[in-house]
Motif scaffolding. Structure first.
Motif, PDB file in Angstrom:
ATOM      1  N   SER A 127       0.813  -1.212   0.000  1.00  0.00           N
ATOM      2  CA  SER A 127       0.000   0.000   0.000  1.00  0.00           C
ATOM      3  C   SER A 127       0.847   1.262   0.000  1.00  0.00           C
ATOM      4  N   PRO A 248     -14.607  -3.037   4.021  1.00  0.00           N
ATOM      5  CA  PRO A 248     -13.620  -2.371   3.156  1.00  0.00           C
ATOM      6  C   PRO A 248     -13.506  -3.031   1.780  1.00  0.00           C
ATOM      7  N   ASN A 252     -14.466  -1.358  -1.912  1.00  0.00           N
ATOM      8  CA  ASN A 252     -13.576  -1.358  -3.084  1.00  0.00           C
ATOM      9  C   ASN A 252     -14.268  -1.949  -4.308  1.00  0.00           C
ATOM     10  N   TYR A 281     -17.958   3.086   3.937  1.00  0.00           N
ATOM     11  CA  TYR A 281     -16.796   3.763   4.511  1.00  0.00           C
ATOM     12  C   TYR A 281     -17.194   4.737   5.612  1.00  0.00           C
ATOM     13  N   ARG A 291      -8.263   3.854  11.673  1.00  0.00           N
ATOM     14  CA  ARG A 291      -7.915   3.084  10.477  1.00  0.00           C
ATOM     15  C   ARG A 291      -8.617   3.581   9.229  1.00  0.00           C
ATOM     16  N   TYR A 292      -9.853   4.086   9.363  1.00  0.00           N
ATOM     17  CA  TYR A 292     -10.663   4.340   8.174  1.00  0.00           C
ATOM     18  C   TYR A 292     -10.999   5.804   7.919  1.00  0.00           C
ATOM     19  N   HIS A 294      -8.951   8.099   6.770  1.00  0.00           N
ATOM     20  CA  HIS A 294      -8.379   8.431   5.457  1.00  0.00           C
ATOM     21  C   HIS A 294      -9.113   7.708   4.338  1.00  0.00           C
ATOM     22  N   ARG A 295      -9.560   6.471   4.595  1.00  0.00           N
ATOM     23  CA  ARG A 295     -10.248   5.713   3.550  1.00  0.00           C
ATOM     24  C   ARG A 295     -11.569   6.379   3.186  1.00  0.00           C
ATOM     25  N   VAL A 298     -10.784   9.165   0.786  1.00  0.00           N
ATOM     26  CA  VAL A 298     -10.544   8.610  -0.549  1.00  0.00           C
ATOM     27  C   VAL A 298     -11.859   8.205  -1.205  1.00  0.00           C
ATOM     28  N   ALA A 299     -12.749   7.594  -0.428  1.00  0.00           N
ATOM     29  CA  ALA A 299     -14.045   7.155  -0.969  1.00  0.00           C
ATOM     30  C   ALA A 299     -14.873   8.344  -1.446  1.00  0.00           C
ATOM     31  N   THR A 302     -13.495   9.590  -4.628  1.00  0.00           N
ATOM     32  CA  THR A 302     -13.851   8.679  -5.710  1.00  0.00           C
ATOM     33  C   THR A 302     -15.296   8.904  -6.132  1.00  0.00           C
TER      34      THR A 302
END
Length: 329
Positions: A127, A248, A252, A281, A291-292, A294-295, A298-299, A302
């Motif tokens: 990653s 997660p 994706n 997310y 943990r999530y 930042h995800r 990003v989501a 997107t």
């Protein structure tokens, strides 16, 4: 004899004759640490078994240098592979130490441990440092091939190596190479016995998601969408049981689904998939913000890209603004 009974008996025997029964106990503990269970309630047991195996092998190596290094390397890989809350740095240290013990191996046992260690380190690096992970996962693939003929578990490890290889190639801007690796990975999973495919369901779903992403990159939208159907159903089902583990992956996959619908000119389906992904997310960021967080950012970006591709610029701006707001917290 069950594994639990075997471990109990070997613990008692090793107290009487450690040089004879200590290695057998350590190997039984490594086996326990590798047992794949679908629920995270088993992680603590796997962690304890791996930690004990490493401690036993360190004692054996200290007592008899040159005889148990391959076993210690195998135990270190087991320790670093358990999906617990250890840091990436500790897992990398365990993997690199394991590689050091078997990097010059020529026998099949040592080569299998070497390949597993190379794969583990590559998975930790992929990653944040895909360029560093790439040569390691290529070495893992070659090392597995040197172990031929491969059993079901080893073929699974080879398929996982190809999945990581495909990810690194895709991130590094090599779409053709990524597609080839991912196609090979999915084909390997397809050829595994049904029980093994079920046992390693998360790894198989990751491979399918990667292949669908590569197919979408090559504008093979319909083919990619067909591939995602079964995976989406499996991940949706598993997410109900273990949301922190499977949401997660489902998120994706849904973004890949959204890309396919955009490519096929199906804006409503694309938007629904992208918004569902962001919903997962959001839930993850709420339940595990460290943990999530930042995800989720990003989501949202997107989603903004998907909305922009559909010509919905105002909603795209809102999603991008929300991503910036969350990122700045």
């Amino acid at each position: 004899m069950s594994l639990a009974v075997r471990v109990t008996l070997l613990r008692q025997l090793s107290r009487i004759d450690f040089p004879r029964f200590g290695p057998m106990l350590a190997e039984a503990l490594v086996t326990r640490s590798h047992q794949v269970k679908s629920r995270r309630t088993f992680v603590s047991r796997r962690t304890a078994a791996a930690d004990e195996a490493v401690a036993l092998y360190r004692r054996l190596v200290q007592d008899r240098p040159g005889r148990h290094e391959v076993g210690l390397a195998r135990a270190l890989v087991a320790q670093g592979s358990v999906p617990d809350d250890r840091t990436v740095e500790s897992a990398l240290a365990q993997g690199r130490e394991a590689i050091g013990y078997v990097e010059n191996a020529t026998d099949r046992d040592g080569l299998a441990v070497l390949a597993a260690a190379q794969l583990m380190v590559a998975m930790q690096l992929r990653s944040d440092a895909p360029r560093d992970a790439l040569p390691l996962v290529e070495q893992a693939r070659e090392t597995w091939l040197r172990c031929a003929p491969l059993g079901a578990r080893e073929r699974t490890a080879l398929a996982r190596s190809l999945t990581v290889l495909g990810y690194c190639r895709a991130v590094l801007g090599e779409p053709a190479e990524a597609l080839a690796a991912r196609e090979e990975a999915v084909e390997l999973f397809r050829r595994l016995p049904g029980r093994t495919r079920l046992k390693y369901l998360p790894a198989r779903l990751e491979a399918v998601t990667g292949l669908a992403d590569s197919l979408a990159t090559h504008r093979r939208w319909a083919e990619a969408l067909t591939l995602t159907t079964g995976a989406r159903e499996d991940l949706t089902f598993m997410s109900r049981w273990e949301p922190l583990r499977f949401r997660p992956a489902l998120g994706n996959l849904l973004f890949v689904v959204a890309r396919c619908h955009v490519g096929l000119g199906e804006p409503e389906a694309a938007l629904a998939a992208a918004e569902e992904a962001v919903g997962h997310y959001r839930w993850l960021a709420e339940h595990d913000p460290v943990r999530y967080h930042h995800r989720l950012v990003v989501a949202l970006r997107t989603l903004a890209g998907t909305l922009k591709a559909l010509g919905r610029y105002e909603k795209a701006a809102w999603a991008a603004a929300e991503a910036e707001s969350i990122e700045s917290r």
